[in-house]
Every structure is written in C-alpha cells, then in structure tokens.
Design a protein around this motif. Structure first.
Motif, short mmCIF file in Angstrom:
data_model
loop_
_atom_site.label_atom_id
_atom_site.label_comp_id
_atom_site.label_asym_id
_atom_site.label_seq_id
_atom_site.Cartn_x
_atom_site.Cartn_y
_atom_site.Cartn_z
N LEU A 188 0.83 -1.20 0.00
CA LEU A 188 0.00 0.00 0.00
C LEU A 188 0.87 1.26 0.00
CD1 LEU A 188 -2.91 -0.81 2.48
CD2 LEU A 188 -3.12 -0.29 0.06
N ILE A 199 3.31 0.98 5.99
CA ILE A 199 2.91 1.86 4.88
C ILE A 199 3.98 2.92 4.64
CG2 ILE A 199 1.22 3.58 4.13
CD1 ILE A 199 -0.90 1.95 5.62
N PRO A 223 -6.78 -2.52 -7.47
CA PRO A 223 -6.57 -2.49 -6.02
C PRO A 223 -7.78 -2.97 -5.22
CG PRO A 223 -5.69 -0.50 -7.02
CD PRO A 223 -6.43 -1.22 -8.09
N LEU A 271 -7.46 -6.14 -2.73
CA LEU A 271 -7.69 -6.00 -1.29
C LEU A 271 -8.88 -6.84 -0.83
CD1 LEU A 271 -6.99 -2.18 -0.84
CD2 LEU A 271 -5.54 -4.09 -0.14
#
Length: 575
Positions: free
Chosen positions: A28, A75, A499, A503
């Motif tokens: 991410l 992240i 994405p 996810l």
C-alpha cells in the motif's frame, strides 16, 4: 485509548495469522508513492520521518496500539523504500530529439514489438553532448540494411540514429513506459537506418556482460540443435533470449493464454528446482547408509537451491526470474529449518523481499499475476488439506490436481491479465491443461538431462526430447488460437479497480472468521465499476500527431497513418 483496546481484542483472534498482512501494508505504501502526481520534496520526507517517529513513540507507550502503529509504519516504509529506489537508479534522461552518431557498448539484445532487432547500449557517447547529461543507457532498434556485424554483448559499436526521451503513457492511466525506462536506467530510445559498425572488440568487462555472452552462446547452440520455432522457444525458456521468437508465434501463444510459458518465472523455476529436489532425494535414498547418516531432504533442498541460482544467472536475472527464485528459495530454506515449505507465511516473506528489492515491480503484471496465482493456490489447497477435502478416487489425484491448479490460477490471474492486456482467452484452460503437464514431465526433465549430457558432448539427446515437447505446445497454441471466439477484447478498467479486487480477495484469504465474507463486497463493486466505466470521448497524442474521437461505431482517428503505436494502444484500451 479505549478504541485501541477494543481493536486489540478483535485482533487477538487473528494471532498467528497477521504476518501475511505485512506485504499488503508495505505494498500500500509503495502504491501511494507511485500514485503521487509530484515527486516528494524535503518537507514531505521530513513529515514521513516525523510520523514514523510518532508511531514508534505511541507503540512504545501503549501496548494496545502496537499493531495499528506497525501497520502505519509498514505503509511509511513502503513509501520510503519506493522513493529510495527511485533515487538510487536516477540517471540522465535525454531532454530533446537527437540525430547523429551514437557510440556505446552492447549490454543486451532483444526484439521490439515490430520484430526489429534492438540493442541496449551503455557507456554512451553522443556528438556535442556533455558526458554529465548523456544518458547512461540507450536502446536502439535496428532498421534498414544491417548484417555487417554480428551484435554480441561487450562489443563497442557506432551508428547514426535518432534518439528521443522515453515516452509517457499514451493516455491517462495507461502503461507508463517512461517510469519503466527510469528503473532500467534507460535515458533515451530510438532507431537507426544506417549500418551498425564495430569500433572496439570485446574485452573482459563486468560479470553481467560476461554472463550475457554465455547466455547467448547457449541460446545459439540450442537453436542450432532444435530448428525452427521450437528452437526459439527452447532458447527463451532456458536462457531468457526471445530474439528467436517471431511475432506470429508470440501472438498465437498470447491468444491461447500460453504466453506465460515463455517468461522464466515461478512455473519454470518451480518445475526445475522441484525436479532436481525429487531426483536428488530419490538418488540419495538408493544409498541406505547415506540416508541413515545424513539428512537427505536437506541435502536435496540445497542442491535444488544451487540449481535455481544457476538457472537465475543463465536466464539473465530479470525481475520475473528474480521473483521466482526468491519464492523458491524461501520454500527451500523453510525445509532446511524444518518448517512447512509452502504456506501463506512463506508467500508473504517472498513478496516482502521482492518489494524491498524491486518496489516498482508492484505495478507490473508479472508481480501481480505471479502472486495472485501463488496466493490463491496456497490458500485453497491449504484449506483442502486442513479440511481433508478430496475430489475423486486416489488414483486420479494427479490429474485432478492439475485440473484444479490450472483452474484456480487461471481464475486468480484473469482479472489482472484482462486489465493489463485488454483480452480474455476463452480456451486458455484447455490450452494449459494440454501444455503445462508436458512442460513439467517432458521439457524440464529433458533440459536438465541435456545439461548433464553436455559434459559428454551428448546434449543433443536431451534437446531432441525437449524439442518434441515444445513442438507439441506450439501446435496446441496454434490450434486453440484458431478456434472461433478464442479471444475477446474488453476496455481497460479505472485506476481503482485492480486495487479493490486485490484488497477484497486478500481480505477473504487472510482474515480469519466469518467476517472474511465481507471481502466479496469490494470485489463485486470493482467489477461493477469496470463494467459501467466509460472510455474518454477524446484522446490526443502528447505530440499532437493524432486525435481519436469516440463515435457509435468506435474510435475515429484523425488520420489513417501515423501515430500507429499510440492508435493501437487506444483501440486496445477501448476493447
């Protein structure tokens, strides 16, 4: 901090299953970096450092907040590692269109999409160019009358050609070749219509050039033994040299969903190391005294690891092969320390290592398809193992296993392939069922046999067997590609679609408990967004050479010729 305590209680139920989330949060961060419109400056990096320090402080003082802070730190780590990688490969990029003499050393040879031979040069010298502004590497396609020399890595050559800066996306959200070239340190691309001449012979240089010369010699020897298209195919899967593959063959393999067999990736590395591991373990088991005294399984794992490393070097060490070797190495090292070789934890370790070494790989179809297939296979077969789910009689398990593996990997990679290549192969499962077993049972063992027999000058025996298997795959590819409706084309998705699918799917696989079914929602929403998305009404090339307007009959182009590459990409993205 009551909210942290409540979240901690929920996460307690996930203890032991949280590590696979590490590459997800790390990825991410990498995605956030590449989504930025502008390169972060000193103020932005100072903010990242301050936020990381704040998270460390909170984690130290509040135990209940540690998992939250760990996620944020991952992240931030992804953002930082992507930025460091982008700065570490920074080299000069040509800022204008250049025509004149180009001198450099050949470091790579391949073919362009138009089937032209293409040279990558380093140590570049250009007329009236300051060395500090001269690109470190350039890539030149060869047109016109050639043949005065035989290009080989290490030769220093000169030509007169056109060069220009690497181009960006042909439309918003499209493939960014400029970014791709940046991470390869290629500062200019172009072509020549004049003969390429040698100005200095090969001298002992870097290891990379030496290994490339070895690879191409092996490729030439393989193609001398296995004639025709099968020879080019054999060279591609043994040395990574695709220069012998013609565009018609490549197109047939793409249409039949067999193009993945060309890339030296997880399938090839897994088959090779698996064969070496099995052969070594069987060979050692034939010596009872050795088995009683020495750990046969660990010795076989070490031999397989060495075989994988040699294959990595001989195949050119591209990103896909590096990724495959890391995944195999993690599995084999797990065997060495008496851990389960294939698990979601092992996949997570491999993904984290790949992202640290090559964060830019996250955006490529190779990384996405490889880890989508691997994660899905490990998760589903692991679930079947834990629940003792068996389909069919015991004697049919190998065949059923191949069918299940092909179906699972095909479904897992289909959205990624469709998003990147705007095409769906409807008979890809059939083609893979007819081809992948041949790759594992005939071609890979024959390649290992050829390598062993080469010590005695008898490699032609193994290569002959290998050629028969490769001709079968080519025939299957051609047959499936010629079937009616073998392939359909679809328009490209928006930036958020992949994405969301990733996810949502990861939530369903990694989260423990009934709440995992909520992962279906973002996946369904992503496909809905993809289905209703409209293509841009007007597209204009960055140089103004061509304009495309969407009409009820399709996209109308401003001129029938010129801007062919851009127009082709527009039409493919239109579906």
């Amino acid at each position: 901090m009551r909210i942290f305590s409540k979240v901690e209680a929920v996460l307690d139920a996930q203890r032991g299953d949280l590590f696979p989330w590490a590459p997800v949060f790390f990825g991410l961060g990498i995605g956030i970096y590449f989504a930025l419109r502008l390169e972060p400056g000193p103020a932005a990096w100072s903010f990242v450092a301050a936020l990381a320090l704040f998270c460390c402080t909170v984690a130290w003082r509040f135990v209940a907040a540690r998992l939250w802070m760990a996620a944020i730190l991952l992240i931030l780590g992804g953002v930082s590692i992507a930025g460091c990688r982008a700065y570490s490969v920074a080299e000069p990029v040509l800022g204008f269109r250049y025509y004149g003499p180009i001198e450099g050393r050949i470091v790579a040879i391949d073919r362009s999409a138009s089937d032209a031979l293409r040279l990558t040069l380093d140590g570049v010298v250009m007329r009236d160019m300051d060395p500090s502004r001269t690109p470190t590497r350039v890539r030149v396609s060869l047109h016109g009358q050639q043949g005065y020399i035989t290009p080989e890595p290490g030769l220093r050559v000169i030509m007169t050609g056109h060069l220009s800066p690497p181009g960006g996306p042909v439309e918003p959200g499209g493939f960014d070749f400029q970014r791709h070239a940046w991470f390869q340190s290629i500062g200019a691309v172009g072509y020549t219509r004049t003969p390429v001449l040698t100005i200095a012979p090969y001298t002992n240089g870097s290891f990379s050039v030496w290994i490339t010369r070895v690879r191409l010699r092996i490729s030439a020897a393989v193609q001398d033994t296995i004639k025709g298209r099968a020879g080019g195919f054999a060279a591609a899967i043994t040395t990574g040299d695709r220069a012998g593959m013609d565009q018609a063959t490549l197109e047939a393999l793409r249409a039949s969903n067999l193009a993945h067999l060309l890339a030296i990736s997880g399938l090839h590395m897994g088959l090779l190391t698996g064969f070496v591991f099995a052969a070594a373990r069987v060979g050692l088991s034939l010596c009872p005294r050795v088995v009683l005294v020495m750990p046969a399984k660990k010795i076989a794992a070490l031999l397989a690891l060495v075989a994988g490393a040699i294959y990595l070097a001989l195949s050119g060490g591209n990103v896909a092969t590096e990724r495959a070797f890391i995944m195999v190495a993690v599995a084999l090292c797990a065997l060495l320390v008496n851990r389960r070789a294939i698990s979601l934890r092992a996949v997570a370790i491999a993904a984290t290592i790949v992202l640290i070494l090559r964060p830019e790989a996250l955006l490529g179809p190779g990384f996405q398809m490889s880890f989508a297939a691997t994660t899905a296979l490990v998760a589903i077969f692991g679930y079947m193992r834990d629940k003792k789910i068996i389909f069919g009689p015991k004697w049919a398990q190998p065949v059923i296993g191949v069918l299940l593996a092909s179906g699972i990997s095909g479904l897992a990679t289909a959205p990624v392939g469709a998003a990147h290549f705007n095409a769906i192969s409807h008979y890809g499962l059939l083609a893979n069922l007819l081809s992948v077993p041949v790759m594992g049972t005939v071609i890979v063992p024959a390649a290992v046999l050829a390598l062993f027999l080469s010590l005695f000058g008898l490699e032609w025996i193994g290569l002959g067997i290998m050629g028969m298997g490769l001709r079968w795959i080519l025939e299957v590819g051609a047959f499936v590609a010629d079937l009616d409706g073998a392939r359909s084309f679809i328009h490209g998705p928006g930036a958020a679609v992949l994405p969301m699918i990733a996810l949502g799917s990861l939530w369903m696989i990694l989260w423990q408990g009934r709440v995992r079914v909520l992962g279906v929602l973002p996946v369904v929403a992503a496909f809905f967004i993809w289905a209703i998305a409209d293509r841009p009404v007007a597209l204009i090339a960055d140089n103004g050479s061509i304009i495309g307007i969407m009409t009820p009959q399709g996209r109308a182009l401003s001129k029938p010729k010129g801007g062919g590459f851009i127009a082709k990409n527009w039409l493919e993205n239109d579906g």
